[in-house]
Design a protein around this motif. Structure first.
Motif, mmCIF file in Angstrom:
data_model
loop_
_atom_site.group_PDB
_atom_site.id
_atom_site.type_symbol
_atom_site.label_atom_id
_atom_site.label_comp_id
_atom_site.label_asym_id
_atom_site.label_seq_id
_atom_site.Cartn_x
_atom_site.Cartn_y
_atom_site.Cartn_z
ATOM 1 N N GLU A 53 0.997 -1.594 0.038
ATOM 2 C CA GLU A 53 -0.402 0.398 -0.595
ATOM 3 C C GLU A 53 0.713 1.006 0.063
ATOM 4 N N PHE A 54 1.780 1.532 0.190
ATOM 5 C CA PHE A 54 2.880 2.106 0.591
ATOM 6 C C PHE A 54 4.288 2.107 -0.787
ATOM 7 N N ASP A 55 4.610 2.899 -1.078
ATOM 8 C CA ASP A 55 4.773 3.651 -2.475
ATOM 9 C C ASP A 55 6.449 4.073 -1.339
ATOM 10 N N GLY A 56 6.600 4.312 -1.049
ATOM 11 C CA GLY A 56 8.791 4.231 -0.569
ATOM 12 C C GLY A 56 9.102 4.203 0.726
ATOM 13 N N VAL A 57 10.409 3.317 0.932
ATOM 14 C CA VAL A 57 10.414 3.805 2.227
ATOM 15 C C VAL A 57 12.058 4.259 2.416
ATOM 16 N N ILE A 58 11.342 5.161 4.176
ATOM 17 C CA ILE A 58 12.537 6.016 4.674
ATOM 18 C C ILE A 58 13.269 5.533 5.075
ATOM 19 N N GLU A 59 14.328 5.256 5.560
ATOM 20 C CA GLU A 59 15.383 4.719 6.462
ATOM 21 C C GLU A 59 15.920 5.537 7.135
ATOM 22 N N MET A 60 14.938 6.738 8.312
ATOM 23 C CA MET A 60 15.863 7.752 8.553
ATOM 24 C C MET A 60 17.033 7.344 9.372
ATOM 25 N N SER A 61 16.926 6.716 10.139
ATOM 26 C CA SER A 61 18.248 5.917 11.366
ATOM 27 C C SER A 61 19.588 6.456 10.380
ATOM 28 N N ALA A 62 19.364 6.271 8.979
ATOM 29 C CA ALA A 62 20.927 6.164 7.917
ATOM 30 C C ALA A 62 21.426 7.284 7.946
ATOM 31 N N LEU A 63 20.642 8.246 8.121
ATOM 32 C CA LEU A 63 21.260 9.828 8.321
ATOM 33 C C LEU A 63 20.808 10.176 9.841
ATOM 34 N N SER A 64 19.892 9.881 10.472
ATOM 35 C CA SER A 64 19.734 10.039 11.844
ATOM 36 C C SER A 64 20.263 9.549 13.122
ATOM 37 N N GLY A 65 20.690 8.573 12.591
ATOM 38 C CA GLY A 65 21.882 7.891 13.326
ATOM 39 C C GLY A 65 21.017 6.844 14.082
ATOM 40 N N THR A 66 21.827 5.496 15.081
ATOM 41 C CA THR A 66 20.609 4.724 15.677
ATOM 42 C C THR A 66 20.607 5.426 17.531
ATOM 43 N N HIS A 67 21.584 6.214 17.439
ATOM 44 C CA HIS A 67 21.641 6.532 18.988
ATOM 45 C C HIS A 67 21.015 7.310 19.434
ATOM 46 N N ARG A 68 19.869 7.688 18.129
ATOM 47 C CA ARG A 68 18.759 8.664 19.209
ATOM 48 C C ARG A 68 17.313 7.579 19.417
ATOM 49 N N TYR A 69 17.402 6.404 19.436
ATOM 50 C CA TYR A 69 16.441 5.756 18.971
ATOM 51 C C TYR A 69 16.592 4.474 19.927
ATOM 52 N N GLY A 70 17.710 4.210 20.692
ATOM 53 C CA GLY A 70 17.891 3.111 21.754
ATOM 54 C C GLY A 70 18.583 2.314 21.071
ATOM 55 N N ASP A 71 20.094 2.567 19.875
ATOM 56 C CA ASP A 71 20.616 1.535 19.375
ATOM 57 C C ASP A 71 19.530 0.488 18.070
ATOM 58 N N HIS A 72 18.180 1.687 17.953
ATOM 59 C CA HIS A 72 18.128 0.579 16.819
ATOM 60 C C HIS A 72 17.466 1.351 15.584
#
Length: 437
Positions: A302-321
């Motif tokens: 149903e969705f038209d795109g995938v944005i891997e935000m942590s590739a830009l913002s890093g994973t440290h903001r989200y408990g290394d996830h």
């Protein structure tokens, strides 16, 4: 109802445009009041939460070419807080995943024939040059690109990829929109993200406005706007604010509902078509392919795109996830806007896992949240450049700063900032001319 006098300027809407207008007015010592209907400031940059971690409800990035936004961040002392990373693009076509960044990637892109790949590469490298001197404002994207790339590449790749943002109305989008977008965005690009998230920009703007005597209110629902002989009255649930001038940053159809009959007649037409968006954010135990942006074509999602935000913002903001968004641009009457968000999250979780079976399973999805906004992107149309408003509504004390005025620029915080500063400069001049303190 209580009447509240406020000589100066009232700004409706506390998104980036409204806050920048108010900030620049406050810098010029013009009294200003910002009214935001929601509980948070920032508009589409407003933050959400997933798994206990603050996030933006809708993905954003800063480009090195975002001159207006970067100058604003300089003013606010935030430019040095931007973390810059090189990002890449992927492609998901017919359930196959491809990197899509180098000539070698293109040669390996089996979704097109060999001859189509060669033509695609040759045209893409020279596309900006090929658009110079052409009247792209009066040519549709389909007419321009299908001629250059050929009907097969257009139908199989470009139309579903570029058209995902505008749906059936994509056939009306002028070629200049794509031309300008190519000037800002590239497959491999350095992008930036604020160290404190977009919340840090919103908070800094709000504090700067208040430090200069401005007023910023949330949960302030405007119910009516009326022009008088000496100013503009803005009715809220509990009071009426009278000011010398009004700046509205809400979508034009919303402003039509608020304005009285005489003021409504002076407004730009309300029939400008908008696309809304439904975003799902996923907190993942593992990363995907590491591409910031990947269009999804012919994959039964149903969705038209995938944005891997942590590739830009890093994973440290989200408990290394890892943080991943999927998105669907759609019309405001889409059933997605009325459907239970948990049901959407469950379906899209399953679809995301099916796209990356070697990367994640369902138990790797730690949390999923769905966010929706009905007014995101006004759909540009051929000849629109001749109808762009400079922000002033003729013969009124009202100005507007909305996304319908951004064309041919791409809708972004940078283009909204540039527009807001232009509107603020003119309103400040008008305020001085009528003796506003």
């Amino acid at each position: 109802m209580i009447s509240q006098s406020s000589t100066g300027v009232t700004v409706i809407g506390g998104g980036i445009a409204g806050l920048v207008v108010a900030y620049r007015l406050a810098q010029r010592n013009v009294p200003v009041t910002v009214l935001e209907q929601g509980t948070q400031l920032g508009g589409l940059g407003v933050e959400g939460e997933i798994g206990g971690h603050p996030i933006e409800r809708f993905y954003h990035c800063i480009m090195p070419s975002d001159d207006a936004l970067l100058e604003l961040l300089d003013d606010l002392g935030l430019r040095e807080s931007i973390e810059w990373r090189s990002t890449t693009m992927g492609m998901l076509v017919d359930r196959h995943r491809y990197p899509f960044n180098t000539p070698l990637d293109l040669l390996r892109f089996r979704a097109l024939s060999i001859l189509e790949r060669v033509r695609f590469g040759a045209v893409s490298v020279t596309l900006r040059y090929l658009g110079r001197g052409k009247d792209l404002d009066h040519m549709t994207t389909e007419a321009w690109l299908s001629e250059l790339y050929g009907p097969a590449v257009w139908a199989e790749l470009l139309k579903p990829m570029l058209g995902a943002k505008f749906g059936d109305a994509f056939s009306l989008v002028p070629a200049r929109y794509i031309y300008e977008r190519l000037g800002r965005e590239k497959n491999v690009a350095v992008r930036g993200y604020p160290n404190g998230g977009y919340r840090s920009i919103v908070e800094a703007l709000c504090q700067a406005i208040r430090d200069r005597g401005g007023i910023v209110e949330t949960s302030a629902r405007v119910t009516a706007v009326t022009e008088t002989s000496s100013g503009v009255e803005v009715a809220l649930d509990d009071r009426v604010i009278t000011s010398d001038f009004l700046v509205s940053t809400v979508p034009i159809p919303v402003l039509h509902q608020l304005a009285d009959e005489s003021l409504r007649a002076a407004l730009p037409p309300a029939e400008h078509t908008y696309q809304g968006v439904v975003n799902a954010a996923f907190l993942l135990r593992k990363p995907l392919d590491g591409h910031y942006w990947s269009p999804v074509i012919g994959c039964d999602t149903e969705f038209d795109g995938v944005i891997e935000m942590s590739a830009l913002s890093g994973t440290h903001r989200y408990g290394d996830h890892s943080l991943v968004y999927t998105m669907k641009y759609t019309t405001r009457d889409s059933p997605l806007f009325s459907e239970d968000s948990d049901a959407i999250a469950a379906r899209w979780t399953s679809q995301l896992c099916a796209l990356y079976p070697d990367r994640i399973a369902s138990d790797d999805v730690l949390a999923a949240k769905v966010f929706a906004a009905p007014f995101v992107e006004p759909i540009p149309f051929v000849g629109q450049s001749q109808q762009i408003s400079d922000g002033h509504v003729p013969n009124t004390r009202l100005s507007i700063a909305t996304t319908t005025q951004l064309y041919p620029d791409v809708t972004s915080w940078n283009s909204s900032t540039r527009l807001a500063e232009s509107v603020a400069q003119r309103v400040a001049t008008d305020a001085v001319s009528v003796g506003t303190p």
